[in-house]
Design an enzyme around this catalytic site. Structure first.
Site, PDB file in Angstrom:
ATOM      1  CG  ASP A 260     -25.506  41.238 -10.905  1.00  0.00           C
ATOM      2  OD1 ASP A 260     -26.449  41.432 -10.124  1.00  0.00           O
ATOM      3  OD2 ASP A 260     -24.414  40.754 -10.543  1.00  0.00           O
TER       4      ASP A 260
ATOM      5  CE  LYS B  32      -3.911   2.195   2.258  1.00  0.00           C
ATOM      6  NZ  LYS B  32      -3.356   3.544   2.148  1.00  0.00           N
TER       7      LYS B  32
END
Length: 811
Positions: A646, A228
């Protein structure tokens, strides 16, 4: 250092030669290079970084990988650090005149004190380079003929040694960086592209196979076992247009792992998709060392352990043994102990191997069924057994420190459990002063007043809370009966894993009956009763049903377009983030479509084609859909322009309505028809349908010019700048939705607003009667359709239109 470079500088006229004058290292591991130098006599210059300069030897006949060869290496003057990567021609009449090729580059690892070794005349070290690897020695000869300091360069008798008939120095005749030969460098020819032999498409990202945790490695001879690794899981995609290295979640980290790219680009294939792990290189170990290496550009090493695709053909359905054999063949010519290696399978009894790995201080074992295919997601075909308990947790806060100069005493940790953030203990060790300060700086930007936990423990009464975004890898001895960590130690931050995916590993191991799911459009909805919008009392199931019911309205402007999703995994009050690539666990109903980028690379964007895809996105926590302004069949040809109006907070919606009409009329004067959409927020989108003939550059140029013209014509009403100062009392015309890769809210998408408002197209007459941009919710939006809107014909965005708007801009 100035004194050490005095001789080097006295021997050169820097007005006549392009050789470097100085330079400094970025830190980290030590660098080395070998330069093939066609001067009076052909030789190879070995450069070893030490104490701010490059120790230098001229190696006659070059390095040899045969331990029986003893190559003469004449010690020369120390060189500046920037000489490490020098390649070019030193003009005639200058010291060392001739052609210099960067023949090898990498990192070196001394096995003992360098200063003492130089004094004693025996320097033993390892090279971790593109070509030279393994152990080497430099041994000084006793006699110094003519004042020269003569050494011998000898290869260790290790696995990187060989006795091949062709000498190592003459096997490679081109530069490791530019791919040029000596004559090409002398002629100042352009660099050759890396991976010139690759001709296939770059494979798209595939969600990786993951291992189930186990307390003991499995028994039997049907398993292959690997050590691992303690690094970053990485997927390497190689093709004719480049190379990509992506994390386990599909994020492109090619720039962070750039040192590995040349070595991987040398692999002999048309295309390939390789699964593996990126580790620290040059003898460095541990995850912290890996993170430090990434910051300074290396050293790195890639361990490959699976081959998913090769030369356009999927190998995922083949047994692991077949895939490993194909991977071994692909890597057959990589240097032994080099930057790219195959993760070896461990022979023998798994329990014995596991004990040996743990005794050596390793992470553990990963066991894989030898005859199993490659399958995305977690399954029992791969099993991981850890030597120590080590898992990821989310940082949710910190305890103040009573010690002066210590920014915090400990970090508070948590993990997701059944949709809740559950406290799992504290960690107060594992970092140095610099690391602690860096952590404190990141935590300061995330501070919040309330705990993000389902329940606050007593021991956290004085805690300072943070938004749960940082993920930490933690080593610990054991758990208490209540699930808290004991003897915890901080290992590192994990940038490759989002906080929303961190589940308690102890809870995840428990076998639970699968939660019943409610089917919508063929997709199972988990936690159907979970409230996504508290104020609107809208549940996850209700959101999924809305999208299923409205698919016929949404898909005409969404299907077969690259799409970004705004995800809210924990509902409106939790974390929000945009996602454009499908990652691990995404349903197949959300498709992955490769889109070629202008630089030749390929990215896999999400696309949705039916109601199942919409509902699948909701199942993954998505609320909003934001498509490109182009379809996947012609991604370089926009099909619409969007001007997002906006308004400043002090303006009313009547001002926005008027602004939309003004834009419509000016667009009409240019021959461009437009329709309107209430954004579901504060503004209105004015949308221009286009014939798919113009480029993105043209669309962007027109949009920017048009927004600028409007701002100049009515400066008290409009601004084309997004800065807050410029927007005061004005409406920002957001024209930046009209460039490649930009997205805009889809018609009929629900917005992440408290009322669960919906973006709805309206006619111009209806816009005049509308009192807000968020008037529609999921109930009233269901009564709408495209029949309510008069859509103009698609217009052509050509030079004539650009000339008109340019003339207005310069008027």
């Amino acid at each position: 250092m100035m004194e050490r470079l005095a001789r080097y500088r006295s021997m050169r006229d820097f007005a006549a030669t392009t050789e470097p004058v100085g330079g400094t290292s970025k830190g980290g591991a030590l660098r080395y290079s070998v330069q093939m130098h066609d001067a009076t006599r052909l030789h190879w210059d070995l450069r070893l970084e030490w104490d701010g300069v490059l120790l230098s030897w001229a190696v006659t006949r070059g390095p040899s990988t045969n331990p029986a060869d003893k190559r003469l290496a004449v010690r020369t003057e120390d060189h500046p650090f920037d000489y490490l990567t020098f390649e070019g021609t030193i003009p005639k009449g200058n010291y060392g005149a001739g052609t210099v090729m960067l023949w090898d580059i990498g990192w070196w690892q001394p096995f003992h004190d360098v200063g003492a070794a130089l004094d004693e005349g025996h320097l033993h070290f390892a090279l971790h380079g593109r070509r030279a690897t393994g152990g080497w020695s430099l041994v000084r000869l006793k006699d110094r003929t003519g004042g020269r300091e003569n050494w011998l360069m000898v290869k260790d008798a290790d696995t990187a040694a060989d006795k091949a008939e062709t000498p190592f120095s003459t096997r490679h005749t081109t530069s490791v960086v530019t791919g040029r030969s000596l004559p090409e460098i002398a002629a100042d020819a352009p660099a050759r592209p890396m991976g010139a032999g690759h001709s296939g498409a770059i494979p798209p990202f595939r969600a990786p196979q993951l291992a189930e945790p186990a307390s003991d490695p499995p028994k039997g001879d049907t398993w292959l076992h690997e050590v691992k690794l303690d690094g970053y899981r990485a997927q390497v995609a190689i093709g004719g247009r480049g190379l990509r290295i992506r994390t386990r979640n599909g994020v492109d980290w090619t720039d962070r792992f750039a040192e590995l790219v040349p070595a991987l680009a040398d692999l002999p294939c048309k295309s390939a998709l390789i699964d593996g792990e990126v580790m620290a290189g040059a003898g460095l170990t541990g995850f912290a060392a890996l993170q430090a290496s990434i910051k300074v550009g290396g050293p790195l090493r890639f361990y490959a352990f699976d081959l998913i695709e090769l030369d356009g053909k999927s190998l995922a359905g083949k047994p692991l043994t077949d895939r490993r054999e194909a991977l071994q063949n692909l890597l057959s010519d990589v240097p032994v102990r080099g930057m790219v290696q195959m993760s070896p399978a461990i022979d023998g009894d798994a329990a014995t191997a596991f004990a040996a790995v743990c005794e050596a201080g390793g992470e553990g074992l990963v066991s894989k069924l030898a005859d199993a295919p490659y399958r995305s997601g977690r399954s029992a075909a791969w099993v991981k057994t850890k030597c120590i308990r080590r898992d990821e947790f989310v940082i949710v806060g910190w305890q103040p420190s009573a010690s002066r100069g210590r920014p915090f005493a400990s970090l508070l940790l948590a993990a997701h459990e059944e949709g809740r953030m559950v406290y799992r203990g504290k960690v107060g060790t594992g970092w140095d002063g610099e690391g602690m300060d860096a952590l404190a700086a990141q935590l300061a930007t995330l501070e919040r007043k309330t705990p993000p936990l389902a329940a606050t423990p007593r021991e956290a009464a004085l805690a300072r809370w943070v938004t749960p975004r940082l993920v930490a890898e933690i080593a610990y001895a054991e758990r208490t009966p209540g699930g808290l960590l004991r003897h915890a130690r901080f290992v590192a931050l994990r940038e490759d894993k989002p906080a929303s995916e961190v589940e308690d590993p102890q809870v995840a191991k428990l076998a639970k009956p699968e939660e019943p799911r409610t089917p919508v459009a063929g997709i199972g909805i988990s936690s159907p009763g979970r409230v996504v919008f508290p104020a609107a009392k809208l549940t996850k199931l209700a959101l999924a049903e809305y999208y299923a019911d409205m698919a016929d309205c949404i898909l005409p402007t969404l299907a077969n377009r690259p799409v970004s999703l705004l995800r809210l995994p924990d509902g409106l009050n939790g974390e929000q983030f945009f996602q454009k690539h499908a990652t691990q666990g995404f349903p197949d109903a959300i498709h992955r479509s490769p889109i070629a980028a202008p630089d030749g690379s390929t990215e896999d964007w999400m696309t949705v084609t039916d109601a199942a895809g919409l509902v699948a996105a909701v199942q993954m926590g998505a609320v909003e859909f934001h498509p490109w302004g182009a379809r996947i069949d012609k991604p370089e040809r926009p099909e619409r322009l969007v001007f997002d109006l906006d308004p400043d907070e002090g303006l009313g919606f009547a001002d926005v309505r008027m602004a939309a009409v003004i834009l419509r009329d000016h667009l009409a004067d240019l021959g461009l028809g437009a329709w309107a959409m209430l954004s579901g927020g504060k503004g209105v989108h004015v949308i221009v349908p286009l014939r798919r003939t113009a480029s993105w550059d043209t669309a962007k140029l027109f949009s920017q010019l048009f927004a600028g013209v409007m701002a100049e014509a009515e400066p008290k009403r409009f601004t084309a700048s997004m800065s807050k100062k410029a927007r005061a009392g004005r409406i920002f015309i957001d024209w930046m939705r009209n460039e490649r890769g930009a997205t805009a809210a889809a018609p009929f998408t629900v917005r992440a607003r408290p009322r669960a408002s919906v973006a709805v197209p309206v006619s111009w007459d209806e816009l005049h009667r509308s009192k807000s941009a968020d008037r529609f919710d999921t109930r009233s939006a269901r009564q709408r359709s495209w029949r309510d809107v008069d859509l103009p014909k698609e217009a052509t965005l050509n030079m004539a239109v650009l000339d008109k708007v340019s003339a207005l801009h310069h008027r």
